[in-house]
Motif scaffolding. Structure first.
Motif, short mmCIF file in Angstrom:
data_model
loop_
_atom_site.label_atom_id
_atom_site.label_comp_id
_atom_site.label_asym_id
_atom_site.label_seq_id
_atom_site.Cartn_x
_atom_site.Cartn_y
_atom_site.Cartn_z
N UNK A 8 102.62 -15.13 -56.38
CA UNK A 8 103.99 -14.01 -57.18
C UNK A 8 104.21 -14.01 -58.78
N UNK A 9 104.45 -13.32 -58.45
CA UNK A 9 105.02 -12.92 -60.89
C UNK A 9 105.57 -12.38 -60.74
N UNK A 10 107.18 -12.53 -61.46
CA UNK A 10 108.58 -12.30 -61.64
C UNK A 10 108.67 -11.47 -63.01
N UNK A 11 109.12 -10.42 -62.03
CA UNK A 11 109.37 -9.03 -62.74
C UNK A 11 110.40 -8.99 -63.90
N UNK A 25 108.57 -1.03 -65.54
CA UNK A 25 107.65 -0.54 -65.43
C UNK A 25 106.38 -2.21 -64.14
N UNK A 26 105.86 -1.89 -63.53
CA UNK A 26 104.60 -3.01 -63.15
C UNK A 26 103.51 -2.23 -62.80
N UNK A 27 102.30 -3.36 -63.86
CA UNK A 27 101.70 -3.13 -63.98
C UNK A 27 100.44 -3.01 -62.60
N UNK A 28 99.59 -2.22 -61.93
CA UNK A 28 98.68 -2.36 -60.96
C UNK A 28 97.61 -3.04 -61.08
N UNK A 29 97.01 -4.67 -60.75
CA UNK A 29 95.54 -4.50 -61.02
C UNK A 29 94.88 -3.33 -59.98
N UNK A 30 93.67 -3.77 -60.67
CA UNK A 30 92.89 -2.60 -60.21
C UNK A 30 92.66 -3.25 -59.16
N UNK A 33 95.29 -3.09 -53.12
CA UNK A 33 95.25 -2.18 -52.14
C UNK A 33 97.03 -2.50 -51.44
N UNK A 34 97.47 -3.75 -51.29
CA UNK A 34 98.68 -3.08 -50.95
C UNK A 34 100.02 -4.88 -52.08
N UNK A 35 100.67 -4.66 -51.73
CA UNK A 35 101.99 -4.87 -52.93
C UNK A 35 103.57 -5.17 -51.94
N UNK A 36 103.88 -6.40 -52.29
CA UNK A 36 105.19 -6.65 -51.68
C UNK A 36 105.70 -7.15 -53.34
N UNK A 37 107.39 -6.60 -53.14
CA UNK A 37 108.01 -6.17 -53.84
C UNK A 37 109.93 -7.52 -52.73
N UNK A 38 110.26 -8.58 -53.50
CA UNK A 38 111.42 -9.16 -53.27
C UNK A 38 112.54 -9.44 -54.89
N UNK A 39 113.91 -9.32 -54.03
CA UNK A 39 114.85 -9.07 -54.75
C UNK A 39 115.90 -10.30 -54.25
N UNK A 40 116.00 -11.40 -55.02
CA UNK A 40 117.11 -12.51 -54.86
C UNK A 40 118.24 -12.47 -56.15
#
Length: 57
Positions: A8-11, A25-30, A33-40
């Motif tokens: 997990x990475x804190x945005x 803005x979020x940089x997507x690693x090369x 193929x999937x991304x999951x975002x969580x809001x708390x």
């Protein structure tokens, strides 16, 4: 946020009450193929807390 079941990475983290619109803005690693975002929300003033109009470009 997590890409491809990685670590997990804190945005964004806020330490004060805010009432504003933010664009992050979020940089997507090369090769990702999937991304999951969580809001708390962990604060005590939730009167304005909201996630709205999330857009992926």
């Amino acid at each position: 946020m997590v890409f491809d079941n990685g670590a997990p990475q804190l945005v964004k983290s806020c330490r004060a009450d805010l009432n504003t619109v933010e664009h992050l803005a979020v940089t997507v690693p090369a090769g990702a193929s999937t991304a999951r975002f969580q809001f708390r929300c962990t604060g005590t003033n939730s009167a304005f807390w909201r996630v709205d109009q999330v857009v992926f470009n």
